[in-house]
Design an enzyme around this catalytic site. Structure first.
Site, mmCIF file in Angstrom:
data_model
loop_
_atom_site.group_PDB
_atom_site.id
_atom_site.type_symbol
_atom_site.label_atom_id
_atom_site.label_comp_id
_atom_site.label_asym_id
_atom_site.label_seq_id
_atom_site.Cartn_x
_atom_site.Cartn_y
_atom_site.Cartn_z
ATOM 1 N N ASP A 274 0.832 -1.188 0.000
ATOM 2 C CA ASP A 274 0.000 0.000 0.000
ATOM 3 C C ASP A 274 0.876 1.252 0.000
ATOM 4 O OD1 ASP A 274 -1.945 1.908 0.259
ATOM 5 O OD2 ASP A 274 -2.494 1.403 2.331
ATOM 6 N N LYS A 281 1.657 7.949 0.412
ATOM 7 C CA LYS A 281 2.066 8.012 1.817
ATOM 8 C C LYS A 281 3.451 8.647 1.937
ATOM 9 C CE LYS A 281 -0.267 3.772 3.367
ATOM 10 N NZ LYS A 281 -1.144 4.356 4.384
ATOM 11 N N GLU A 353 -7.981 2.569 0.552
ATOM 12 C CA GLU A 353 -8.230 1.573 -0.485
ATOM 13 C C GLU A 353 -8.792 0.257 0.051
ATOM 14 O OE1 GLU A 353 -5.444 1.884 1.016
ATOM 15 O OE2 GLU A 353 -4.910 -0.197 1.426
ATOM 16 N N ARG A 355 -11.124 -0.468 2.156
ATOM 17 C CA ARG A 355 -12.591 -0.543 2.183
ATOM 18 C C ARG A 355 -13.154 -0.768 0.775
ATOM 19 N NH1 ARG A 355 -12.770 5.249 4.958
ATOM 20 N NH2 ARG A 355 -10.731 4.449 5.593
HETATM 21 N N1 BES Z 1 -3.214 0.261 5.241
HETATM 22 C C1 BES Z 1 -3.580 1.508 5.765
HETATM 23 C C2 BES Z 1 -3.850 1.482 7.269
HETATM 24 C C3 BES Z 1 -2.667 1.171 8.164
HETATM 25 C C4 BES Z 1 -1.955 2.201 8.747
HETATM 26 C C5 BES Z 1 -2.325 -0.121 8.448
HETATM 27 C C6 BES Z 1 -0.903 1.914 9.586
HETATM 28 C C7 BES Z 1 -1.277 -0.409 9.302
HETATM 29 C C8 BES Z 1 -0.561 0.609 9.871
HETATM 30 C C9 BES Z 1 -4.851 2.003 5.087
HETATM 31 O O1 BES Z 1 -5.012 1.611 3.774
HETATM 32 C C10 BES Z 1 -4.792 3.498 5.093
HETATM 33 O O2 BES Z 1 -3.928 4.023 4.451
HETATM 34 N N2 BES Z 1 -5.713 4.127 5.800
HETATM 35 C C11 BES Z 1 -5.753 5.529 5.896
HETATM 36 C C12 BES Z 1 -7.168 5.970 5.714
HETATM 37 C C13 BES Z 1 -7.340 7.446 5.481
HETATM 38 C C14 BES Z 1 -6.734 7.845 4.143
HETATM 39 C C15 BES Z 1 -8.797 7.777 5.506
HETATM 40 C C16 BES Z 1 -5.217 5.919 7.268
HETATM 41 O O3 BES Z 1 -5.423 5.187 8.220
HETATM 42 O O4 BES Z 1 -4.560 6.949 7.345
HETATM 43 ZN ZN ZN Z 2 -4.088 -0.150 3.224
HETATM 44 MN MN MN Z 3 -4.030 2.889 2.397
#
Ligand code: BES
Ligand code: ZN
Ligand code: MN
Length: 503
Positions: A274, A281, A353, A355
């Site tokens: 991701d 990110k 992504e 969801r």
């Molecule tokens: N895979 C991440 C969530 C995650 C963060 C998993 C840290 C493990 C450790 C997920 O896809 C994500 O990026 N979520 C975002 C959502 C936001 C953009 C609404 C998040 O948590 O920042």
């Molecule tokens: Zn993710």
């Molecule tokens: Mn993500």
């Protein structure tokens, strides 16, 4: 990954060889056989315990090298504390702890698994063995130089060749171990998948590894991009469209229950890497995002465990496997996609992504299998780490019954879940100006709005979403794991199924 120890059970005998493990209660009380085995060492145990200030408290340990008078090369002494306070859940941890004192070089371990008084339950013996097995796990596939010169309790701990566990009733322990071993294999498989680097474990390779379950009698369907396009899974496919690796949906079917009984379904988020996509990110710790498929890994590990122990249940596992990359072809913020359910989604942030993948995977699972219960696991939000840290997974559910059962299974296995709220006020936050919904809900309650999104794809099916971002990857070391990939959820869901869904 490293050599798995060979675990066997034998009757209690006053014999300590190789690396020996013994148990003591409070004030160094030992069972009759253990006492006899240590007799040749005279006052050694009492003197060593005194010098170590060891009083036999639960989980306290010490080790002696070349103990005089004994044949053993090493004697590891494990405290049980007060027997009346000793809970069943402690045995797996005690096994893990004992294993942490076993040197890498040990080829023979003998354990005298004897209580100071009374008989040890066969299930406790099997749990102790499972703890040893899980603690011996090591992911060293990519180390070309093996260091095996360290002698004790360390992260580099490898697996010894043979562990013989002496117990009151070996036949009963063996019987319990047969299912524990299957569970242990499932946990190890999940850990391996999570630990693998993302250049090796991309979606097609993940699907191939899941397909290996065929050997155990699991029915496998792999849907490629074309098949998913036909079904209208544009939410899932949108996430993978910026990657040069094609997306997959893998269905695993285990029919060990009565014919016609609706299955339980387990659905997993399998984002092999991701990056965040166009909403990219920051670089710091981005390498951790190889673990963003831990939900899917748990599903594969669980299906392995169920099949290997021939569980009397009908179960389906479904995993959406994709890679989230930025590219000329990648999905943009502002895009609107139509999911398999027919509901449209406005993409606000391409990093939300998981969801999108799960929305289609949950809908597909519900439609095709009409499961009695549906549980999904996903490393879905960073916000769940803020809320619960790395101790509990967040649980969101439309069913009090299912929530209660999962909470109890969590307490029994130590893979604990904490129920979080859902509600129409939160649901409103993901309404979109341009489509049926948007894929983020703003700054507050990020884990909840993510769960509300998933809820729009499960209908009336009793369902629970476990947000495992804090528990299934980048995990701190524990008694039964030296770190990173915990294989979290395999034991939890296996226990839930075993307790409520096996005839
Ligand atoms: N895979 C991440 C969530 C995650 C963060 C998993 C840290 C493990 C450790 C997920 O896809 C994500 O990026 N979520 C975002 C959502 C936001 C953009 C609404 C998040 O948590 O920042
Ligand atoms: Zn993710
Ligand atoms: Mn993500």
């Amino acid at each position: 990954m490293a050599r798995a120890p060979k675990i066997s059970f034998a009757p209690l005998k006053p014999q300590l060889t190789g690396t020996a493990v013994v148990l003591t209660g409070e004030d160094i009380a030992t069972g009759a056989v253990t006492k006899k085995a240590l007799a040749d060492a005279g006052t050694l145990l009492a003197r060593a315990a005194k010098a170590e200030n060891f009083k036999g408290k639960l989980g306290k340990m010490f080790a002696l090298v070349a103990p005089s008078g004994l044949k053993a090369e090493r004697l590891i002494v494990v405290g049980l504390g007060k027997l009346k306070d000793l809970k069943p859940g402690e045995w797996i941890k005690l096994g893990g702890k004992a294993m942490s004192k076993v040197p890498v070089s040990a080829s023979n371990v003998t354990v005298l698994l004897e209580l100071p008084e009374g008989k040890l339950a066969a299930s406790a013996a099997a749990d102790f063995a499972l703890g040893m097995r899980l603690r011996a796990y090591k992911f060293d596939r990519y180390k070309t130089k093996k260091k095996d010169d360290d002698t004790t309790n360390s992260e580099k701990n490898g697996a010894p060749a043979n562990i013989a566990i002496a117990v009151d009733d070996p036949a009963a322990a063996r019987k319990e171990w047969a299912s524990r071993e299957a569970i242990g294999e499932g946990v190890v498989l999940a850990r391996d998948l999570v630990n693998e680097p993302p250049n090796v474990l991309y979606p097609v390779e993940f699907a191939r590894r899941a397909s290996v379950l065929k050997k155990l009698g699991v029915g496998i369907d792999v849907l490629d991009r074309k098949a998913m396009q036909k079904l209208g899974m544009n939410a899932l496919l949108g996430v993978g469209q910026g990657s040069s690796h094609e997306s997959r949906l893998v269905v695993m079917r285990w029919n060990g229950g009565k014919k016609g009984t609706p299955p339980v379904a387990i659905v997993g988020k399998g984002v092999c890497f991701d990056t965040g996509g166009i909403s990219i990110k920051p670089a710091g710790s981005m390498e951790d995002m190889k673990g963003d498929m831990a939900g899917a890994a748990c599903v594969v590990g669980l299906m392995h465990a169920l099949a290997a122990r021939k569980a009397k249940v009908n179960a389906v596992g479904v995993i959406g496997v994709v890679e989230n990359m930025p590219d000329g072809n990648a999905q943009r913020p502002g895009d609107i996609v139509k999911s398999m359910s027919g509901q449209t989604i406005e993409i606000i942030n391409t990093d939300a992504e998981g969801r999108l993948v799960l929305g289609d995977a949950l809908w597909y699972t519900k439609k095709r299998f009409k499961p009695s219960f549906m549980v999904n696991l996903a490393t879905l939000t960073g916000a769940i780490l803020v809320a619960l840290g790395q101790e509990y997974a967040g649980m969101f559910s439309n069913s009090d019954k299912l929530s209660e059962r999962l909470t109890l299974a969590g307490q029994d296995t130590g893979e604990r879940v904490w129920r979080m709220p859902l509600g129409p006020e939160y649901d409103k936050l993901i309404d979109s100006k341009f489509a049926d919904m948007k894929n983020t809900g703003g700054r507050y309650g990020g884990s909840i709005t993510a769960a509300q999104f998933l809820k729009r794809f499960v209908g009336d099916t009793p369902w629970a979403h476990l947000d495992v971002a804090g528990t299934a990857m980048a995990s701190p070391a524990s008694d039964i794991n030296t770190g990173w990939a915990a294989g979290w959820g395999v034991r939890l869901l296996n226990h839930w199924i075993n307790t409520h869904h096996e005839d």
